[in-house]
Design a protein around this motif. Structure first.
Motif, PDB file in Angstrom:
ATOM      1  N   ASN A   1       0.290  -4.800  -4.154  1.00  0.00           N
ATOM      2  CA  ASN A   1       1.509  -4.951  -3.350  1.00  0.00           C
ATOM      3  C   ASN A   1       2.473  -3.799  -3.639  1.00  0.00           C
ATOM      4  O   ASN A   1       3.123  -3.278  -2.736  1.00  0.00           O
ATOM      5  CB  ASN A   1       2.202  -6.292  -3.623  1.00  0.00           C
ATOM      6  N   SER A   2       2.530  -3.397  -4.901  1.00  0.00           N
ATOM      7  CA  SER A   2       3.441  -2.287  -5.259  1.00  0.00           C
ATOM      8  C   SER A   2       2.991  -0.981  -4.606  1.00  0.00           C
ATOM      9  O   SER A   2       3.765  -0.050  -4.453  1.00  0.00           O
ATOM     10  CB  SER A   2       3.537  -2.121  -6.780  1.00  0.00           C
ATOM     11  N   LYS A   3       1.717  -0.918  -4.236  1.00  0.00           N
ATOM     12  CA  LYS A   3       1.209   0.270  -3.535  1.00  0.00           C
ATOM     13  C   LYS A   3       1.267   0.063  -2.014  1.00  0.00           C
ATOM     14  O   LYS A   3       0.668   0.817  -1.251  1.00  0.00           O
ATOM     15  CB  LYS A   3      -0.256   0.538  -3.916  1.00  0.00           C
ATOM     16  N   GLY A   4       1.921  -1.002  -1.583  1.00  0.00           N
ATOM     17  CA  GLY A   4       2.066  -1.258  -0.146  1.00  0.00           C
ATOM     18  C   GLY A   4       0.841  -1.894   0.494  1.00  0.00           C
ATOM     19  O   GLY A   4       0.697  -1.884   1.718  1.00  0.00           O
ATOM     20  N   LYS A   5      -0.060  -2.455  -0.325  1.00  0.00           N
ATOM     21  CA  LYS A   5      -1.273  -3.069   0.225  1.00  0.00           C
ATOM     22  C   LYS A   5      -1.252  -4.589   0.062  1.00  0.00           C
ATOM     23  O   LYS A   5      -0.554  -5.119  -0.811  1.00  0.00           O
ATOM     24  CB  LYS A   5      -2.509  -2.531  -0.514  1.00  0.00           C
ATOM     25  N   GLN A   6      -2.064  -5.251   0.870  1.00  0.00           N
ATOM     26  CA  GLN A   6      -2.253  -6.697   0.766  1.00  0.00           C
ATOM     27  C   GLN A   6      -3.653  -6.940   0.229  1.00  0.00           C
ATOM     28  O   GLN A   6      -4.578  -6.189   0.558  1.00  0.00           O
ATOM     29  CB  GLN A   6      -2.170  -7.346   2.152  1.00  0.00           C
ATOM     30  N   ILE A   7      -3.819  -8.010  -0.537  1.00  0.00           N
ATOM     31  CA  ILE A   7      -5.184  -8.309  -0.965  1.00  0.00           C
ATOM     32  C   ILE A   7      -5.804  -9.371  -0.066  1.00  0.00           C
ATOM     33  O   ILE A   7      -5.132 -10.225   0.513  1.00  0.00           O
ATOM     34  CB  ILE A   7      -5.292  -8.772  -2.441  1.00  0.00           C
ATOM     35  N   ILE A   8      -7.130  -9.251   0.040  1.00  0.00           N
ATOM     36  CA  ILE A   8      -7.918 -10.316   0.657  1.00  0.00           C
ATOM     37  C   ILE A   8      -9.072 -10.573  -0.296  1.00  0.00           C
ATOM     38  O   ILE A   8      -9.569  -9.643  -0.946  1.00  0.00           O
ATOM     39  CB  ILE A   8      -8.373  -9.946   2.086  1.00  0.00           C
ATOM     40  N   GLY A   9      -9.458 -11.854  -0.433  1.00  0.00           N
ATOM     41  CA  GLY A   9     -10.540 -12.176  -1.363  1.00  0.00           C
ATOM     42  C   GLY A   9     -11.348 -13.361  -0.864  1.00  0.00           C
ATOM     43  O   GLY A   9     -10.897 -14.117   0.003  1.00  0.00           O
TER      44      GLY A   9
END
Ligand code: TNX
Length: 548
Positions: A383-391
């Protein structure tokens, strides 16, 4: 009485003649997959020649116009002149924008008659889908007069996540093969390529900071032949046979950039998957210090799940993964990074002093909550890198990380639970979304597959939005995805066999309004469309050819 009979007769005749006037052929069956939202075929024909002009009034659509021109060049050896004003003579393809902004970036309108083809699209993706539709209407043979059956089409997709996955860890597929796969996705208007780059059996992405990942982790000394005969204790059986052949392959960062750019032109986002905390043996073979026991390990040579996973008690594990993810974030411009999360066995964590200390220090209940801690910590970084996770849906166990999206594979219950918690969801239940499963009843006549049975009609009939969700909750179902796991898929021709035409069926489940779907009609169109697959030399499964 006589008058009434006359009236009825007139009515009857006019109904008959309305249904089919003698000069009118019945509406043509067009070989379009996925079927557009609204379509009215006509009997007009547009003849595209090297005199046809493209009228382009907005430069933003230049990349898509170039795509069309390069398609025409490759397949018909002709290129169309692009102009900005109405030509004084001859037919034309006009690319226009609507006079309003609605944010409908994937929609397009396509109006055609013998003089003109007009696209109206707000977004580049919408125009691209319109062009793919037009391409499906073009004849297969190379000709100087490209005759195109006309129709009036208003189109837009049902879901925003229309995904296909490919496991390049268990077996490796070359850059050119991956591009071919992306071409198939583009043909069917998919917009996500989920690239499974990492697993126990091979690490396939170059990471500059950790060169051993590819130097060692991309290699396995041999591969099990056929299916493993698991012992009761999970240890390899003496009956297992191995091929004794070194196996490997990886993508350099330049390869990855090339593939991402190739997909971008086709409006496909590449979602990379970096597995953690399980399915990580190939990485641990190279860097055993990030495991609980310290190793040594070998990249897995058989199928199944390894006990050895990343150590969740060791802070340096997180630093290692964050450094990897930093490079991954730079390579993949999309919003989502897939962090795996599936099938993480907890045996090592139970026996690991550091993992147990973490559980105590963080006041966690058990190893499930430790997994949730692991994923949440990685999520915070991404998130700090501007990304969202999916798992995978196991990330629900022990509590979902605050912003995570869930890929529901063990059925649909994980997806339902996540949507109820207001998390985004991609549905990919084993039935019917696993294309590594058999597609015909008689398995003896099929090439070896992992198991299961997912025939074409069940893929076609899949409805990603489950019953039992409110309208509000249903909005979290972003779409669905077909998965091609490759334990038993050793070469690209078999990838094609397993994924085609099930990919075509899924595309319609993801694109076409549910009330317009009809399996019989799909099969009729698929029969026409299969001529294009023949032309492309695709090794597709042909069971549908015998279906009415
Ligand atoms: C389960 S789906 C797996 C994969 C296997 C696949 C075989 C998922 C998240 N994990 O590791 O390849 O089954 O069908």
């Amino acid at each position: 009485m006589k008058n009434i009979s006359l009236l009825l007769l007139c009515l009857f005749v006019s109904i008959i003649s309305f249904a089919q006037r003698p000069d009118e052929k019945p509406a043509k069956l067009l070989p379009l997959i996925p079927l557009p939202k609204e379509m009215t075929p006509s009997n007009d024909e547009f003849i595209l020649t090297d005199k046809t002009k493209i009228i382009l009034t907005n430069e933003k659509f230049k990349p898509e116009v170039n795509y069309l021109n390069s398609y025409l060049k490759t397949h018909y050896d002709l290129e169309l002149q692009v102009v900005s004003n109405m030509p004084s003579d001859g037919n034309y393809i006009m690319i226009a924008q609507p006079d309003f902004e609605a944010g409908w970036l994937e929609n397009y309108d396509l109006t055609m008659n013998q003089n003109q083809i007009v696209f109206i699209a707000e977004g580049n993706a919408g125009l691209f889908y319109g062009l793919e539709t037009l391409i499906q209407l073009m004849p297969l043979e190379k000709t100087k007069e490209i005759k195109i059956s006309c129709a009036e089409i208003k189109d837009s997709p049902r879901y925003t996540w229309r995904g296909m996955h490919l496991d390049c860890s268990r077996h490796f597929f070359s850059k050119e093969e991956v591009k071919k796969y992306i071409d198939y996705l583009a043909m069917y208007k998919f917009n996500v390529f989920h690239w499974h780059l990492v697993d126990d059996q091979g690490w396939r992405i170059e990471i500059n900071k950790y060169p051993l990942l590819t130097k060692m982790g991309s290699l396995r000394k041999e591969t099990i032949i056929g299916k493993p005969a698991w012992d009761k204790d999970g240890k390899p059986s003496k009956d297992d046979k191995y091929d004794g052949t070194l196996y490997g392959g990886f993508y350099t960062q330049n390869d990855i950039k090339e593939i991402v750019a190739y997909a971008q032109v086709r409006h496909i986002t590449v979602v990379p998957e970096i597995e953690m905390p399980g399915h990580s043996l190939a990485a641990l073979a190279a860097y055993p210090q990030y495991s609980c026991t310290g190793g040594p390990f070998e990249t897995y040579t058989k199928w199944g799940v390894s006990d050895d996973v990343y150590c969740a008690g060791n802070d340096s594990t997180f630093l290692f993964l964050q450094n990897i993810l930093a490079e991954v974030c730079d390579l993949f411009p999309g919003k989502y990074i897939h962090i795996g999360g599936d099938e993480c066995l907890k045996e090592r964590w139970k026996a690991c002093a550091k993992c147990q200390k973490r559980i105590v220090d963080e006041k966690l209940k058990d190893e499930n909550e430790l997994q949730s801690y692991f994923i949440t910590r990685i999520e915070k970084y991404l998130n700090s890198k501007g990304k969202q996770i999916i798992g995978w849906d196991e990330i629900l166990d022990g509590g979902l990380a605050p912003n995570a999206a869930v890929m529901s594979w063990r059925g649909i219950s994980g997806g339902i639970a996540a949507a109820k918690q207001k998390h985004n969801v991609v549905m990919t239940p084993g039935k019917p979304c696993y294309f590594d499963h058999y597609q015909a009843k008689d398995k003896t006549k099929e090439p070896l597959a992992i198991g299961g049975y997912n025939p074409l009609d069940s893929v076609y009939g899949y409805n990603p939005t489950p019953k039992g969700l409110t309208e509000e909750e249903s909005k979290f179902i972003m779409g669905a995805q077909g998965n091609v796991w490759t334990e038993y898929i050793t070469d690209f021709s078999k990838v094609e066999y397993m994924s085609m035409p099930r990919m075509a069926a899924l595309s319609e489940a993801l694109w076409t309004p549910i009330d317009k779907k009809n399996y019989k009609d799909f099969v009729s169109r698929l029969k026409l469309h299969s001529k294009a697959l023949d032309k492309m030399n695709v090794n597709y499964a042909k069971h549908f050819l015998n279906q009415k």
